[in-house]
Write a protein that holds these residues in place. Structure first.
Motif, PDB file in Angstrom:
ATOM      1  N   MET A 199       0.792  -1.239   0.000  1.00  0.00           N
ATOM      2  CA  MET A 199       0.000   0.000   0.000  1.00  0.00           C
ATOM      3  C   MET A 199       0.827   1.294   0.000  1.00  0.00           C
ATOM      4  N   PRO A 200       1.838   1.419   0.888  1.00  0.00           N
ATOM      5  CA  PRO A 200       2.591   2.687   0.891  1.00  0.00           C
ATOM      6  C   PRO A 200       3.343   2.947  -0.418  1.00  0.00           C
ATOM      7  N   ILE A 202       2.033   2.475  -3.351  1.00  0.00           N
ATOM      8  CA  ILE A 202       1.082   2.798  -4.420  1.00  0.00           C
ATOM      9  C   ILE A 202       0.822   4.294  -4.508  1.00  0.00           C
ATOM     10  N   LYS A 203       0.817   4.776  -5.739  1.00  0.00           N
ATOM     11  CA  LYS A 203       0.477   6.188  -5.966  1.00  0.00           C
ATOM     12  C   LYS A 203      -1.037   6.323  -6.111  1.00  0.00           C
ATOM     13  N   LYS A 343      -7.959  -0.706   1.752  1.00  0.00           N
ATOM     14  CA  LYS A 343      -8.104   0.632   1.160  1.00  0.00           C
ATOM     15  C   LYS A 343      -8.582   1.636   2.195  1.00  0.00           C
ATOM     16  N   GLN A 346      -6.077   3.432   4.493  1.00  0.00           N
ATOM     17  CA  GLN A 346      -5.105   4.398   3.950  1.00  0.00           C
ATOM     18  C   GLN A 346      -5.423   5.815   4.391  1.00  0.00           C
TER      19      GLN A 346
END
Lengths: 346, 287
Positions: A199-200, A202-203, A343, A346
């Motif tokens: 996750m970190p 991913i843009k 998701k 985030q």
């Protein structure tokens, strides 16, 4: 009846010897996915006299719903092999008459005999195209082409990574990264941990091929999951990207063309499917960017530098592919829950 | 005699109001009740699909913390966007109503309303072009500033806030403008003659008198922002998952309409609850 139609109908009779009347067949497919190419439909109409009308769906669930709610409305429908057993089980599609599809003889036995396409003990979907869900890298940003899926977790690409916003695809992607069978995931916790680590990096998530191309063209991404057919189109359009099938493997999918049991124009439908797996049609389509053909003769007819021959024609690559099988509703829900919670965090 | 008159009167009122009620029934009540009905089903009742009545969709909200986290995130976004809109919009409205007169006011008004005439999707994509790294904003700033700046706001919460504030700002400007214009200038002159300073005038006269308009605008912004999904999805990237986007997913991607409908009604209930809790404050402001 005006003259051209009479002419076309006469041509059709002389061409096939069986067609009596010009039918109008309705095809249900994703938009822009082969069957609705203008030149292909024209060529079909010219040789058989039948006209083709298209309707589109945006998800497999929508496709199934359309089949359920509009009996008799469609004559040919594209169904991913992972959904063929469900459509067959609900009685939405009928068996295909292999004898009236001449080009089926050139489709290899392993595809023709695919367990899911032969749901209910008879061929219910004619193998049409197949492809991979793997990833592509931006060659302007990545000097050395990666061979491992671990490139997604490489902190050198932090904030320059993307995967599609789709629960099933995300979970199966992580299954490959954790060395699991995508159709029989036993360690969901490992997948959750792996995705949570991702996750970190991913843009943003991508939704459509168009999104993907824009992000890559703007230099927002270094590496992102992608479909092989789309990758061939993007590369043909001149984007600086390279499709990679990592050593860990890739997700494979197989699309079949089926005939709804409620269709009233089955003969014309068989003729259309026969044209869709014809090498002549495929070679022309592949030049514009197509997935791999299920027809061995069509695949062999491609020029040697064609993407589908160069990358997907390599038996060593195909051996690494895990083909998607049907997913139970229960698992689907579990994956969706996992993806949503990741998701939301985030 | 009087009862006949009253009856006639009632009939007349009914006759005059019936188009409005008919419209409310057709445009709001029917679709909403269809969705409410959907939210209590186990499957979308299309074709031969088997379905039954159930409260599972509402229970799903409480079974994981995901939905509650997202709902709270959406409410927080609503509060932030409303606050920023008030801070930017109220001074704009004040200037429009009290400082500028004549034709230039009309021109400025046009500029305020202009964004409303363009499609919201186009507006959001324009912001995407401006905010992205190496985008219009960064190139523009670097051309003007003597030092290099690196502006890449795209795919972040500030990007979502900017996009939403821009979309909803006209609401608060228009409602505040109407309230501010209704304030008699003599009141301000009177306060000034009694040597009140500008801050006191703002705090004791202008703000209380324009509060109904300000609050109406704030509610108009807060409610749609809590349910917004398009702006977070396009501008937010990885951090753009909100309650609205999850509802959208249920309808568009997962095809679970009943759950999507149930989540929508939970959102509606929570928003109504917030407004109900705030209503004493709102009512005091009206009087």
């Amino acid at each position: 009846m005006n003259k051209p139609i009479i002419l076309a109908a006469t041509l059709a009779i002389s061409a096939t010897g069986t067609a009596v009347l010009a039918d109008e067949i309705r095809v249900l497919n994703w938009q822009g996915y082969g069957t609705d190419l203008g030149w292909a439909v024209d060529a079909f109409s010219k040789s058989t006299g039948h006209t083709v009308i298209h309707e589109y769906f945006n998800s497999e669930q929508e496709m199934l719903t359309k089949l359920r709610t509009n009996p008799g409305a469609y004559d040919v429908v594209l169904i991913n092999a992972a959904f063929t057993p469900q459509a067959q089980g609900e009685g939405l599609i009928g068996p295909v008459d292999a004898a009236s599809i001449a080009n089926l003889a050139d489709v290899p036995e392993n595809l023709k005999g695919n367990e899911d396409l032969n749901a209910g003990g008879a061929l219910h979907g004619v193998p049409w195209t197949w492809g991979l869900t793997s990833f592509a890298v931006n060659t302007n940003e990545v000097d050395e082409l990666p061979t491992s899926i671990e490139v997604f977790w490489d902190t050198a690409h932090e904030g320059k990574v993307s995967i599609r916003d789709d629960a099933l695809e995300a979970v199966q992607f992580a299954a490959i990264a954790t060395g699991q069978d995508i159709n029989n995931i036993t360690d969901l916790d490992a997948i959750e941990a792996k995705l949570s680590d991702l996750m970190p990096q991913i843009k943003t998530y991508w939704g459509s091929e168009n999104d993907w191309n824009q992000f890559m063209a703007a230099g927002d991404l270094d590496v992102a999951t992608f479909w092989s057919g789309s990758a061939s189109r993007s590369m043909a359009a001149g984007l600086p990207v390279q499709f990679i099938v990592p050593q860990e493997g890739a997700i494979g999918w197989l699309d079949g063309l089926s005939i709804p049991s409620s269709s009233t124009k089955k003969e014309a439908a068989h003729q259309f499917i026969n044209w869709m797996i014809d090498p002549e049609f495929y070679v022309k389509w592949a030049a514009e960017g197509a997935p791999a053909s299920a027809n061995a003769k069509a695949a062999a007819a491609l020029p040697d530098d064609a993407f589908n021959k160069r990358v997907l024609g390599d038996p060593e690559v195909v051996a690494r592919v895990q083909f998607q099988r049907p997913v139970s509703d229960e698992n689907r829900e579990k994956y969706l829950e996992l993806w949503q919670s990741l998701k939301a965090a985030q | 005699m009087s009862t006949v008159l009253a009856n006639q009167e009632r009939l007349r009122i009914f006759g005059l109001l019936s188009p409005a009620y008919l419209w409310l029934t057709v445009a709001i009540f029917l679709p909403l009740s269809a969705m409410l009905y959907f939210s209590f089903l186990s499957e979308v009742p299309f074709g031969d699909a088997e379905w039954s009545h159930t409260t599972e969709n509402y229970e799903a909200f409480f079974q994981t913390s995901t939905y509650a986290i997202l709902l709270w995130k959406s409410i927080r976004l609503g509060l932030i966007v409303t606050l920023v809109s008030v801070l930017v919009g109220f001074p704009c409205a004040y200037v429009l109503a009290k400082v500028i007169k004549g034709r230039s006011r009309e021109a400025l008004f046009l500029l305020v309303i202009l964004p409303f005439w363009s499609n919201s999707l186009v507006r959001i994509f324009s912001w995407a072009i401006v905010l992205r790294g190496n985008g219009v904003l960064e190139i523009g700033l670097n051309a003007v500033l003597p030092f290099e700046v690196d502006v890449n706001l795209m795919f972040s919460t500030p990007a979502i806030v900017i996009g939403l504030v821009h979309s909803y700002l006209p609401y608060i400007i228009l409602t505040s403008y109407l309230a501010l214009q209704a304030i008699d200038d003599n009141l301000i002159d009177a306060a000034r003659s009694m040597s009140a300073n500008k801050l006191t005038i703002l705090w004791r006269i202008i703000l209380p008198l324009s509060l109904p308009g300000l609050l109406a605008g704030a509610v108009l912004i807060f409610v749609p922002v809590v349910g917004s999904f398009m702006e977070p999805r396009i501008l937010g990237g990885r951090v753009g998952t909100y309650f609205g986007t999850v509802i959208e997913d249920q309808f568009v991607a997962v095809y679970n309409w009943p759950l999507g409908a149930a989540l929508s009604f939970i959102l509606l209930a929570v928003v109504l609850l917030i407004l109900a809790v705030a209503s004493p404050v709102l009512r005091r402001a009206q009087t």
